[in-house]
Design a protein around this motif. Structure first.
Motif, PDB file in Angstrom:
ATOM      1  N   ILE A   6       0.861  -1.180   0.000  1.00  0.00           N
ATOM      2  CA  ILE A   6       0.000   0.000   0.000  1.00  0.00           C
ATOM      3  C   ILE A   6       0.899   1.231   0.000  1.00  0.00           C
ATOM      4  N   MET A   8       1.168   5.720  -0.581  1.00  0.00           N
ATOM      5  CA  MET A   8       0.485   7.010  -0.568  1.00  0.00           C
ATOM      6  C   MET A   8       1.417   8.042  -1.195  1.00  0.00           C
ATOM      7  N   ARG A  28      -3.371   4.133  -1.445  1.00  0.00           N
ATOM      8  CA  ARG A  28      -4.350   4.702  -0.521  1.00  0.00           C
ATOM      9  C   ARG A  28      -4.319   6.199  -0.764  1.00  0.00           C
ATOM     10  N   SER A  79      -8.053   1.465  -4.623  1.00  0.00           N
ATOM     11  CA  SER A  79      -7.775   2.514  -3.643  1.00  0.00           C
ATOM     12  C   SER A  79      -8.916   2.615  -2.635  1.00  0.00           C
ATOM     13  N   ALA A  82      -8.580  -0.045  -0.184  1.00  0.00           N
ATOM     14  CA  ALA A  82      -7.422   0.118   0.706  1.00  0.00           C
ATOM     15  C   ALA A  82      -7.535   1.366   1.579  1.00  0.00           C
ATOM     16  N   ARG A  83      -8.721   1.969   1.599  1.00  0.00           N
ATOM     17  CA  ARG A  83      -8.853   3.270   2.246  1.00  0.00           C
ATOM     18  C   ARG A  83      -8.558   3.233   3.742  1.00  0.00           C
ATOM     19  N   ASP A  84      -8.712   2.063   4.376  1.00  0.00           N
ATOM     20  CA  ASP A  84      -8.468   1.967   5.821  1.00  0.00           C
ATOM     21  C   ASP A  84      -7.123   1.307   6.141  1.00  0.00           C
ATOM     22  N   GLN A  85      -6.355   0.972   5.104  1.00  0.00           N
ATOM     23  CA  GLN A  85      -5.067   0.306   5.305  1.00  0.00           C
ATOM     24  C   GLN A  85      -3.965   1.334   5.556  1.00  0.00           C
ATOM     25  N   PRO A  87      -0.392   2.789   4.962  1.00  0.00           N
ATOM     26  CA  PRO A  87       0.530   2.650   3.834  1.00  0.00           C
ATOM     27  C   PRO A  87       1.889   2.099   4.257  1.00  0.00           C
TER      28      PRO A  87
END
Length: 541
Positions: A6, A8, A28, A79, A82-85, A87
């Motif tokens: 992940i 950002m 993310r 994305s 993966a919004r709560d993962q 990075p």
């Protein structure tokens, strides 16, 4: 969890986004930073936006859309998932914008904290002043002498340096046209008409008749000052606390006013044969003690820089002590108050190409501070000014090579047509030019070794002030000018070098350095023999 990839990205880095997606990484999305990015631009930021408030986020979204090879929306869907993962990898232009709650213990981030010790003008000035106490190295051999006007000791040291440089410069001017022919210069108008670039008087050679000759003691005073200074330099190792006799040996206010008349206003100056020999011998002896005597020239030009600005903002070349001190004290802008000004000796004797000033942007990466590990990028680029070089005209278009400065100027009609229209050269083009002028070996034998030495000394001087986090890395951009003898002089180091291309050359080179940086910090972790492109390991403790 260890298989997750992940990432950002915050800031204008579409290449980084593309390269990570191609590796199978999932983005993310960063929270919209908008105006926050501008507020954190700092001295190192080379991407500060000049447009209206709130446009930074719009610019970032525009960059993403332009380079978003996602016609089916797959990346957007990933994305979203993966919004709560948290990075694993973060690439941002400002360390301050990163939410600490997003950092995992093993997250890789492209910045270290407190690098202002060498990436701000003030920080680099202070760190390199302390270098001789840390390393057996003399900053005067690679960094033009520099002072922080906000500290009393530095300000007094600068005043003394300016005076001594004026005395040496007077001897050089006297020798330039020794004998019965006086040095002739003329005054250039202080008017802001025309370019509107500077309110400082600029020297200009003239064939006009000189004004009345100066009082005959002027050269004798300069000789006496330089003799006393040489005595101090010769005994410096014996007693570092030896007070300088140069503060009271002459009436400095009067001396400087007379020096200005010679250097900038057309006053006559005549040397006797005996004085001519004394000047020659004294300057030769001083050159053995002062590594910057040759590059400092004879017009005593200094460059005044606001310590908290970037992209050339507020920087100006000046020649008069009282004007520099007055400007530093009178400015009320928070970022350029007196505590934030630095003043640095301008490299007057520099190499030009086709009569034009240029500088070199050189990248390097630090992947570790304990042990210090430094990678030098073997490709770099040159930035040209848009008007011919002249110390008799001190406007920004001739002296500041920053792309963000030069983009506002059209190429001057008197500019050599061989200067590239986009004002950029690759280092390979520079090497070809060096070969054409009979200096084929200079790049690999003088320039590159000199740049490496300067970078390493700057890092060593500041290392104890950097806040280190294992696993992080940082890409820096160092700026150099080249002296007449092809020696590189370090000007500054940027912690967020621009990756926004301004030419065909930088479009390719910026993409390459981002690609190779990811190879260095990601791929090499799993495969120590993988290609790292143009990076070269130059130091590891």
């Amino acid at each position: 969890a260890q298989e997750k990839k992940i990432f950002m990205v915050q800031g204008p880095y579409p290449i980084i986004r593309q390269l990570l997606r191609a590796r199978g990484w999932v983005e993310r999305k960063a929270p919209s930073t908008g105006r926050q990015l501008e507020q954190h631009c700092g001295d190192q930021n080379r991407q500060r936006l000049q447009t209206a408030p709130g446009s930074a986020g719009a610019r970032q979204r525009e960059e993403e859309e332009q380079c978003d090879e996602d016609p089916l929306g797959i990346h957007r869907l990933m994305s979203y998932l993966a919004r709560d993962q948290l990075p694993n990898f973060i690439w941002t232009n400002f360390l301050e914008t990163v939410d600490r709650q997003l950092l995992r213990e093993d997250s890789v981030l492209n910045h270290f904290a407190r690098v202002d010790a060498f990436t701000t003008k003030e920080g680099l000035c202070l760190s390199l002043q302390n270098l001789p106490w840390i390393e057996q190295a003399d900053p005067n051999t690679f960094f033009p002498r520099c002072y922080r006007l906000g500290t009393r000791d530095d300000r007094e040291a600068f005043i003394e340096d300016f005076r001594l440089t004026a005395a040496r410069s007077l001897l050089k001017l006297a020798l330039e046209e020794a004998g019965d022919r006086p040095v002739r210069t003329e005054q250039v108008s202080n008017s802001n008409n025309g370019d509107g670039e500077s309110h400082i008087s600029h020297p200009k050679h003239s064939t006009a008749q000189p004004r009345s000759p100066l009082y005959p003691e002027l050269v004798e005073e300069a000789l006496e000052v330089c003799k006393q200074h040489l005595g101090v330099l010769q005994h410096e190792d014996i007693d570092r606390n030896t007070p300088s006799p140069c503060r009271t040996c002459i009436d400095w206010d009067n001396f400087l006013q007379q020096y200005y008349r010679v250097a900038h206003e057309g006053a006559g100056l005549v040397l006797t044969r005996q004085q001519r020999k004394q000047c020659q011998n004294l300057l030769q002896s001083l050159a053995e003690k002062l590594p910057q005597l040759d590059m400092e020239g004879k017009l005593n030009v200094w460059i005044l820089k606001p310590g908290a600005e970037s992209q050339g903002r507020g920087i100006m070349c000046m020649t008069r002590l009282e004007e520099m001190l007055q400007l530093a004290w009178s400015c009320t802008a928070p970022s350029v108050q007196v505590g934030r000004w630095v003043v640095q000796k301008y490299v007057e004797q520099l190499m030009t190409i086709f009569g034009t000033k240029f500088d070199i942007r050189q990248w390097f990466v630090v992947t570790d501070w304990k042990p210090l590990t430094v990678w030098f990028y073997q490709d770099c680029y040159l930035r040209f000014c848009s008007r011919p070089f002249s110390l008799h005209h001190l406007e920004r278009a001739r002296h500041l090579c920053n792309v963000s400065v030069q983009k506002w100027y059209k190429t001057s009609p008197d500019q050599d047509p061989r200067v590239p229209p986009d004002k950029i050269w690759s280092s390979k083009q520079f090497q070809e030019y060096l070969a054409q002028v009979g200096q084929a070996d200079a790049w690999h034998k003088v320039l590159v070794p000199g740049m490496k030495t300067a970078i390493l000394n700057a890092l060593r001087s500041a290392r104890d002030r950097v806040r280190f986090r294992k696993g992080n890395f940082e890409l820096y951009g160092a700026d150099f000018v080249v002296g007449e003898n092809l020696q590189p002089w370090l000007l500054e180091i940027n912690s967020c070098p621009t990756m926004s291309p301004s030419s065909a050359v930088t479009r390719q080179l910026c993409a390459n350095v981002q690609r190779d940086t990811l190879c260095l910090v990601l791929d090499r972790k799993n495969n120590s023999s993988c290609s790292i492109g143009a990076f070269e390991l130059i130091y590891k403790e």
